[in-house]
Design an enzyme around this catalytic site. Structure first.
Site, PDB file in Angstrom:
ATOM      1  CB  SER A 248      -0.866   0.009   1.266  1.00  0.00           C
ATOM      2  OG  SER A 248      -1.416   1.301   1.449  1.00  0.00           O
TER       3      SER A 248
ATOM      4  CD  GLU B 241      -4.156  -6.584  -7.716  1.00  0.00           C
ATOM      5  OE1 GLU B 241      -3.730  -5.992  -6.710  1.00  0.00           O
ATOM      6  OE2 GLU B 241      -5.328  -6.494  -8.102  1.00  0.00           O
TER       7      GLU B 241
ATOM      8  CE1 TYR C 258      -4.049  -7.924  -4.145  1.00  0.00           C
ATOM      9  CE2 TYR C 258      -6.179  -8.137  -5.207  1.00  0.00           C
ATOM     10  CZ  TYR C 258      -5.210  -7.350  -4.616  1.00  0.00           C
ATOM     11  OH  TYR C 258      -5.391  -6.002  -4.504  1.00  0.00           O
TER      12      TYR C 258
ATOM     13  CB  THR D  11      -5.824  21.722 -14.848  1.00  0.00           C
ATOM     14  OG1 THR D  11      -5.442  20.517 -15.512  1.00  0.00           O
ATOM     15  CG2 THR D  11      -5.028  22.883 -15.382  1.00  0.00           C
TER      16      THR D  11
END
Ligand code: ZN
Length: 735
Positions: A302, A488, A528, A669
């Site tokens: 993470s 993953e 995963y 932006t």
């Protein structure tokens, strides 16, 4: 006394004599040195000719930035409503005179099987057999802020409102265009590699799972995430940089599940910064230099480095199941390092970019040798895994466990699921059985100890819910091996795979110093891949390891087979394996077309609803709101912009001239689209004025299309709006 004086004189004479000799020698040496300087001397050994032909290309692949679900958090309310940064596909083509390989890193959540097949079809139509299933790798950066809808399996179609042509088309076109540009820019060039460590950019979000791996294995590593970045630097024959490609393992989830703006997240921002660094004058997406930041074994990594906390109390979440007494799983959220998600994205992206810039500057080890590519399709539901000399096991039909529905501390589910569930819940199992049917005993047995929530391998209506046929693929570029992982992998799963592939490659002696890297989210999405030990704990990553506890072992076996074939130079004779399906029927679209735009009777599209202020200081946010149409009416939005910031050139001869400073692809932006219940919408363009913005007169513009009905016919009309002119003055920059 006289004798002593004589001795002293004698000493002086000796000293003078020594000085004389030294000076004479120095003069001779000096003359000799000068003589060497002026003569050419022996010529240096001839430089080795460039090892490869190399080409790099980048193309916009941004899809409709409105109403489409964003792909990643599986949050049905998280639909696109504007643009923070655009999404790009970045391609590298390498040719050694005998073979060719292509690596593409795309700002998407993941490559889907459907997307890859459509890209391969488009490449075949254009290039014949030049770019194929075996020599093209497509890898997603795992941004969770790109439009979904580019999948053909039912589970993903449900979570992204179907198979949406308006979403997959710009992806296919953008990816193919990036390959076209790389292809047509092929020229003699060199590749250099460099490895380095990126600190402060990732934490393990399932340490409880990680610690279930054997102690002796963990003891070999100093961290519970991989911090290494491997970078390839591409130059032309003159040594001028044309691009860089690196792999780093971190989830692109700095932008949270509350975000509604299309964004390339932290990895995309790192690419943005590198391209800006190499080509400061170019607008975003237009630099000559191509910088790609590819994903790796980020399964349990993470970027929210402050870690999880209970949002209401600020206390630590439950360690085993990441939930909170007040608010359950959804209340346990990982945050940081910034004060908000934009700030966190900026910090993590800047960290990753800074290391890449350093590695790029230092990369001096040239990659030479030949290219190889190995690819197979594998039926992942039916792989026999050899555990040891006497025992074997099998992979399973795909299924998701209860903890899948809990989500992670990067974005938790709203229902009462928690991570780490090794027993089913009678309430949810009952609903599941009534709606979708119960999992078979064989599937339950195969996935143990995973309590099955969705037995997706046994759900076929209206199309299979999950893929059975999966791509395994390895590219080698000299001493660099890129393993394309179809999902993953967790940190430890990735380490085991890298090690096995490296061992096989080295087995024949040709790859003695091989650098193995994993390219995550490649080719087809299968959720995963956790280790067998992590699987036992059934946190989110284990519950989402869809082919059962031996999924990793099966991949290691299959990828090792590819590596062995490469080591023996026999990759070309590998059997292709079972071809994946390309569904023509029963794909569904739940989104539908965009409705005609409403507006107040006296309003016109592009009219300013809320004007800018006359003056801003550097560091302020300039903001203007326009009457707008639905951005979906703008069709293919690649290579255009919904917004611009322009500076007035006060010295221009013959009146006003404006120079474009920012587009909607700029970090500074934000194009924010908002629709009310009457189908009336407005667009706000924010300019977060940087501290180094040039003082002067500016304006902000918005471009779009609206849909009206004339008679019975829908009509799409372009419009634009322009803010009042405002000044930016030097100010105290408050970041
Ligand atoms: Zn993920």
């Amino acid at each position: 006394m006289a004798a002593r004086k004589a001795r002293a004189l004698s000493s002086l004479e000796v000293t003078l004599a020594v000085l004389f000799v030294l000076m004479t020698t120095a003069s001779i040496l000096l003359i000799a040195t000068r003589a060497t300087d002026t003569c050419p001397g022996p010529s240096p050994p001839p430089e080795r000719p460039p090892a490869f032909l190399v080409g790099a290309g980048r193309a916009d692949c941004t899809g409709p930035p409105a109403e489409l679900p964003l792909m990643g958090y599986a949050n049905p309310g998280q639909t696109a409503a504007g643009i923070h940064t655009r999404l790009f596909s970045r391609a590298f083509v390498i040719d050694d005179g005998r073979r060719r390989v292509v690596f593409v890193s795309v700002d998407v959540g993941m490559i889907s099987q459907r997307l890859r097949l459509e890209v391969l079809n488009a490449l075949r139509a254009k290039y014949g057999q030049l770019y194929r299933r075996d020599n093209v790798v497509l890898s997603g950066t795992h941004t969770h802020s790109g439009p979904g809808g580019y999948f053909q399996y039912t589970l993903f179609m449900i979570s992204s409102k179907g198979y949406l042509k308006s979403s997959i088309r710009p992806l296919v076109k953008g990816i193919v265009k990036s390959i076209d540009i790389a292809h047509s820019s092929l020229r003699p060039g060199r590749i250099y590699k460099k490895r380095g460590r990126v600190d402060g950019s990732g934490v393990n979000r399932s340490p409880h799972s990680y610690r279930n791996n054997p102690r002796h294995e963990r003891a070999r590593y100093d961290a519970d995430v991989d911090k290494d970045m491997l970078l390839l630097k591409f130059t032309d024959a003159d040594g001028d940089g044309i691009g860089m490609l690196c792999w780093f393992a971190v989830h692109a989830v700095s932008m949270k599940t509350s975000n509604r703006l299309v964004s390339a997240d932290n990895m995309g921002y790192a690419a943005y910064l590198m391209e800006k660094h190499k080509d400061p004058a170019a607008l975003p997406g237009q630099a000559a230099f191509v910088a790609a930041f590819s994903s790796s074994n980020l399964g349990d990594v993470s970027p929210n480095v402050r870690g999880p906390r209970c949002v209401h109390s600020g206390l630590a979440c439950d360690y085993l199941n990441s939930s909170c007494p007040d608010g359950g799983t959804a209340a346990c959220q990982a945050l940081g390092p910034g004060e908000d998600m934009f700030e966190s994205t900026r910090i993590i992206g800047l960290n990753i970019f800074s290391k890449a810039r350093e590695l790029y500057a230092e990369a001096a080890e040239e990659v030479t040798g030949s290219l190889q590519s190995a690819h197979q399709w594998v039926n992942m539901t039916d792989v026999v895994v050899r555990l040891n000399a006497t025992h074997q096991a099998r992979t399973c039909k795909p299924a998701l466990g209860h903890s899948f529905a809990a989500g992670t501390t990067d974005g938790g589910g709203d229902l009462n699921f928690t991570q780490g569930a090794v027993e089913g819940d009678p309430f949810w199992d009952g609903i599941r059985d009534a709606l979708l049917g119960p999992p078979s005993n064989a599937t339950q047995e195969c996935h143990r100890p995973k309590p099955i929530l969705f037995s997706t391998g046994e759900m076929k209506w209206p199309l299979p819910w999950h893929p059975e046929i999966v791509d395994v693929q390895i590219l080698t570029v000299g001493s660099v091996a890129v393993v394309a992982v179809p999902g993953e992998m967790t940190t430890m799963a990735g380490r085991r795979l890298r090690e096995s592939v490296g061992r096989e490659l080295r087995s024949e002696g040709a790859f003695s110093d091989v650098d193995v890297t994993l390219a995550g989210l490649s080719n087809v999405y299968t959720h995963y891949i956790a280790t067998y030990e992590e699987y036992q704990v059934q946190r989110y990553e284990g519950a989402s390891t869809i082919y059962g506890p031996h999924t990793l072992a099966a991949y290691i076996q299959k990828f090792s087979g590819l590596a062995r074939a490469i080591a023996r130079d026999r990759a070309g004779s590998l059997p292709a394996g079972p071809e994946p399906p390309f569904f023509q029927r029963n794909l569904f679209d739940l989104l539908g077309g965009a409705k005609a735009d409403g507006k107040a009777d006296n309003a016109t599209f592009g009219e300013v609803l809320r004007q800018v202020l006359p003056v801003y200081r550097q560091g302020d946010v300039a903001s203007v709101t326009f009457v707008a149409g639905n951005p979906r009416h703008s069709g293919d939005v690649r290579d255009c912009s919904f917004a611009s910031v322009e500076i007035r050139d006060d010295d221009a001869a013959g009146g006003e001239a404006w120079t474009l400073v920012h587009t909607d692809a700029s970090w500074e932006t934000r194009f924010i689209w908002l629709k009310d219940s009457n189908r009336r919408s407005n667009a706000t363009v924010e300019w977060h004025i940087p501290g180094d913005a040039v003082p002067g007169a500016y304006r902000i513009r918005h471009f779009g299309h609206y849909k009206s009905i004339k008679g019975l016919r829908p009509v799409i009309t372009p419009y634009q709006g322009t803010s009042d002119v405002f000044r930016v003055t030097p100010g105290f920059y408050r970041r």
